[in-house]
Write a protein that holds these residues in place. Structure first.
Motif, PDB file in Angstrom:
ATOM      1  N   HIS A 139      46.667  53.516  26.686  1.00 27.11           N
ATOM      2  CA  HIS A 139      46.496  53.481  28.144  1.00 27.11           C
ATOM      3  C   HIS A 139      45.332  52.584  28.564  1.00 27.11           C
ATOM      4  O   HIS A 139      44.509  52.973  29.393  1.00 27.11           O
ATOM      5  CB  HIS A 139      46.313  54.884  28.720  1.00 27.11           C
ATOM      6  CG  HIS A 139      47.476  55.776  28.460  1.00 27.11           C
ATOM      7  ND1 HIS A 139      48.652  55.715  29.171  1.00 27.11           N
ATOM      8  CD2 HIS A 139      47.666  56.742  27.533  1.00 27.11           C
ATOM      9  CE1 HIS A 139      49.498  56.591  28.716  1.00 27.11           C
ATOM     10  NE2 HIS A 139      48.936  57.241  27.710  1.00 27.11           N
ATOM     11  N   GLN A 140      45.274  51.391  28.003  1.00 29.97           N
ATOM     12  CA  GLN A 140      44.248  50.432  28.410  1.00 29.97           C
ATOM     13  C   GLN A 140      44.499  50.024  29.863  1.00 29.97           C
ATOM     14  O   GLN A 140      45.630  49.809  30.273  1.00 29.97           O
ATOM     15  CB  GLN A 140      44.278  49.203  27.522  1.00 29.97           C
ATOM     16  CG  GLN A 140      43.899  49.468  26.095  1.00 29.97           C
ATOM     17  CD  GLN A 140      43.974  48.215  25.250  1.00 29.97           C
ATOM     18  OE1 GLN A 140      44.313  47.139  25.733  1.00 29.97           O
ATOM     19  NE2 GLN A 140      43.657  48.346  23.985  1.00 29.97           N
ATOM     20  N   VAL A 141      43.428  49.917  30.618  1.00 25.45           N
ATOM     21  CA  VAL A 141      43.541  49.559  32.026  1.00 25.45           C
ATOM     22  C   VAL A 141      43.694  48.046  32.160  1.00 25.45           C
ATOM     23  O   VAL A 141      42.930  47.272  31.577  1.00 25.45           O
ATOM     24  CB  VAL A 141      42.295  50.021  32.810  1.00 25.45           C
ATOM     25  CG1 VAL A 141      42.332  49.524  34.248  1.00 25.45           C
ATOM     26  CG2 VAL A 141      42.181  51.537  32.771  1.00 25.45           C
ATOM     27  N   ARG A 142      44.694  47.657  32.938  1.00 27.81           N
ATOM     28  CA  ARG A 142      44.890  46.257  33.308  1.00 27.81           C
ATOM     29  C   ARG A 142      45.011  46.209  34.822  1.00 27.81           C
ATOM     30  O   ARG A 142      45.525  47.136  35.458  1.00 27.81           O
ATOM     31  CB  ARG A 142      46.152  45.664  32.670  1.00 27.81           C
ATOM     32  CG  ARG A 142      46.051  45.531  31.172  1.00 27.81           C
ATOM     33  CD  ARG A 142      44.998  44.485  30.791  1.00 27.81           C
ATOM     34  NE  ARG A 142      44.886  44.339  29.358  1.00 27.81           N
ATOM     35  CZ  ARG A 142      43.958  44.906  28.604  1.00 27.81           C
ATOM     36  NH1 ARG A 142      43.074  45.713  29.158  1.00 27.81           N
ATOM     37  NH2 ARG A 142      43.900  44.697  27.317  1.00 27.81           N
ATOM     38  N   LEU A 143      44.522  45.131  35.389  1.00 29.05           N
ATOM     39  CA  LEU A 143      44.516  44.968  36.834  1.00 29.05           C
ATOM     40  C   LEU A 143      45.315  43.718  37.190  1.00 29.05           C
ATOM     41  O   LEU A 143      45.062  42.647  36.646  1.00 29.05           O
ATOM     42  CB  LEU A 143      43.078  44.841  37.335  1.00 29.05           C
ATOM     43  CG  LEU A 143      42.139  45.966  36.883  1.00 29.05           C
ATOM     44  CD1 LEU A 143      40.704  45.616  37.189  1.00 29.05           C
ATOM     45  CD2 LEU A 143      42.534  47.268  37.519  1.00 29.05           C
ATOM     46  N   ARG A 144      46.291  43.890  38.091  1.00 33.26           N
ATOM     47  CA  ARG A 144      47.063  42.739  38.536  1.00 33.26           C
ATOM     48  C   ARG A 144      46.252  42.029  39.609  1.00 33.26           C
ATOM     49  O   ARG A 144      45.769  42.647  40.563  1.00 33.26           O
ATOM     50  CB  ARG A 144      48.419  43.181  39.091  1.00 33.26           C
ATOM     51  CG  ARG A 144      49.392  42.016  39.257  1.00 33.26           C
ATOM     52  CD  ARG A 144      50.765  42.495  39.647  1.00 33.26           C
ATOM     53  NE  ARG A 144      50.805  42.960  41.019  1.00 33.26           N
ATOM     54  CZ  ARG A 144      51.009  42.158  42.074  1.00 33.26           C
ATOM     55  NH1 ARG A 144      51.189  40.868  41.899  1.00 33.26           N
ATOM     56  NH2 ARG A 144      51.033  42.660  43.284  1.00 33.26           N
ATOM     57  N   GLN A 145      46.096  40.735  39.430  1.00 34.36           N
ATOM     58  CA  GLN A 145      45.227  39.955  40.295  1.00 34.36           C
ATOM     59  C   GLN A 145      45.587  40.128  41.767  1.00 34.36           C
ATOM     60  O   GLN A 145      44.713  40.351  42.609  1.00 34.36           O
ATOM     61  CB  GLN A 145      45.331  38.481  39.887  1.00 34.36           C
ATOM     62  CG  GLN A 145      44.149  37.663  40.228  1.00 34.36           C
ATOM     63  CD  GLN A 145      44.273  36.284  39.634  1.00 34.36           C
ATOM     64  OE1 GLN A 145      45.141  35.524  40.050  1.00 34.36           O
ATOM     65  NE2 GLN A 145      43.444  35.954  38.666  1.00 34.36           N
ATOM     66  N   GLY A 146      46.847  40.066  42.092  1.00 32.82           N
ATOM     67  CA  GLY A 146      47.276  40.201  43.482  1.00 32.82           C
ATOM     68  C   GLY A 146      46.943  41.563  44.060  1.00 32.82           C
ATOM     69  O   GLY A 146      46.555  41.673  45.231  1.00 32.82           O
ATOM     70  N   ASP A 147      47.089  42.612  43.254  1.00 33.73           N
ATOM     71  CA  ASP A 147      46.755  43.964  43.721  1.00 33.73           C
ATOM     72  C   ASP A 147      45.267  44.098  44.007  1.00 33.73           C
ATOM     73  O   ASP A 147      44.872  44.739  44.984  1.00 33.73           O
ATOM     74  CB  ASP A 147      47.173  45.012  42.683  1.00 33.73           C
ATOM     75  CG  ASP A 147      48.682  45.144  42.546  1.00 33.73           C
ATOM     76  OD1 ASP A 147      49.410  44.683  43.446  1.00 33.73           O
ATOM     77  OD2 ASP A 147      49.113  45.704  41.521  1.00 33.73           O
ATOM     78  N   VAL A 148      44.444  43.502  43.151  1.00 31.88           N
ATOM     79  CA  VAL A 148      42.988  43.571  43.345  1.00 31.88           C
ATOM     80  C   VAL A 148      42.602  42.864  44.639  1.00 31.88           C
ATOM     81  O   VAL A 148      41.832  43.389  45.452  1.00 31.88           O
ATOM     82  CB  VAL A 148      42.230  42.974  42.140  1.00 31.88           C
ATOM     83  CG1 VAL A 148      40.740  42.863  42.428  1.00 31.88           C
ATOM     84  CG2 VAL A 148      42.468  43.820  40.898  1.00 31.88           C
ATOM     85  N   PHE A 149      43.163  41.659  44.860  1.00 33.74           N
ATOM     86  CA  PHE A 149      42.856  40.921  46.083  1.00 33.74           C
ATOM     87  C   PHE A 149      43.333  41.679  47.322  1.00 33.74           C
ATOM     88  O   PHE A 149      42.640  41.723  48.335  1.00 33.74           O
ATOM     89  CB  PHE A 149      43.466  39.525  46.054  1.00 33.74           C
ATOM     90  CG  PHE A 149      42.770  38.591  45.097  1.00 33.74           C
ATOM     91  CD1 PHE A 149      41.411  38.654  44.884  1.00 33.74           C
ATOM     92  CD2 PHE A 149      43.491  37.644  44.403  1.00 33.74           C
ATOM     93  CE1 PHE A 149      40.780  37.800  44.004  1.00 33.74           C
ATOM     94  CE2 PHE A 149      42.872  36.785  43.529  1.00 33.74           C
ATOM     95  CZ  PHE A 149      41.508  36.849  43.331  1.00 33.74           C
ATOM     96  N   ALA A 150      44.511  42.294  47.244  1.00 36.89           N
ATOM     97  CA  ALA A 150      45.026  43.057  48.379  1.00 36.89           C
ATOM     98  C   ALA A 150      44.127  44.258  48.671  1.00 36.89           C
ATOM     99  O   ALA A 150      43.840  44.568  49.835  1.00 36.89           O
ATOM    100  CB  ALA A 150      46.458  43.500  48.103  1.00 36.89           C
ATOM    101  N   TYR A 151      43.665  44.938  47.620  1.00 33.09           N
ATOM    102  CA  TYR A 151      42.766  46.083  47.773  1.00 33.09           C
ATOM    103  C   TYR A 151      41.463  45.646  48.439  1.00 33.09           C
ATOM    104  O   TYR A 151      40.994  46.285  49.389  1.00 33.09           O
ATOM    105  CB  TYR A 151      42.482  46.699  46.404  1.00 33.09           C
ATOM    106  CG  TYR A 151      41.446  47.789  46.405  1.00 33.09           C
ATOM    107  CD1 TYR A 151      41.797  49.102  46.704  1.00 33.09           C
ATOM    108  CD2 TYR A 151      40.112  47.531  46.091  1.00 33.09           C
ATOM    109  CE1 TYR A 151      40.850  50.118  46.703  1.00 33.09           C
ATOM    110  CE2 TYR A 151      39.164  48.535  46.081  1.00 33.09           C
ATOM    111  CZ  TYR A 151      39.543  49.823  46.391  1.00 33.09           C
ATOM    112  OH  TYR A 151      38.593  50.819  46.384  1.00 33.09           O
TER     113      TYR A 151
END
Length: 105
Positions: free
Chosen positions: A73-85
């Motif tokens: 369960h390594q955490v990965r962040l989708r670039q678009g989701d981070v920018f939207a947040y």
């Protein structure tokens, strides 16, 4: 509604981060394939120009988008989701201010 001087000072301190965010958006182009790539926490911190601890603090928010990958369960962040947040937080910052539960009132 008038904004207090303290709030104005805090907002002016955030201006470099806002400028960095807008520059990243301009360079990447929000429609590019890079916008959908998965990133590790350190890669996200480096891209945004913040400390890893900042990303760790954001991850405490259940609304912060993340993807858990693999059996570990390594955490990965989708670039678009981070920018939207971040865009949502920047636009609606005044609605998310926590109440002061420690006040005497």
């Amino acid at each position: 509604m008038a904004i207090s001087e303290d709030v104005q000072n805090e907002l002016s301190q955030l201006q470099p981060y806002i400028d960095r965010y807008l520059e990243i958006c301009r360079v990447l182009g929000m429609d590019s394939a890079k916008y959908n790539r998965l990133m590790s926490i350190p890669a996200t911190a480096k891209l945004l120009g913040v400390a890893r601890e900042t990303i760790d603090l954001w991850l405490l928010d259940p609304g912060f988008p993340r993807i858990l990958v693999g059996n570990s369960h390594q955490v990965r962040l989708r670039q678009g989701d981070v920018f939207a947040y971040l865009k949502d937080k920047a636009v609606h910052w005044y609605k998310k201010i926590p109440s002061d539960d420690w006040s005497d009132e």
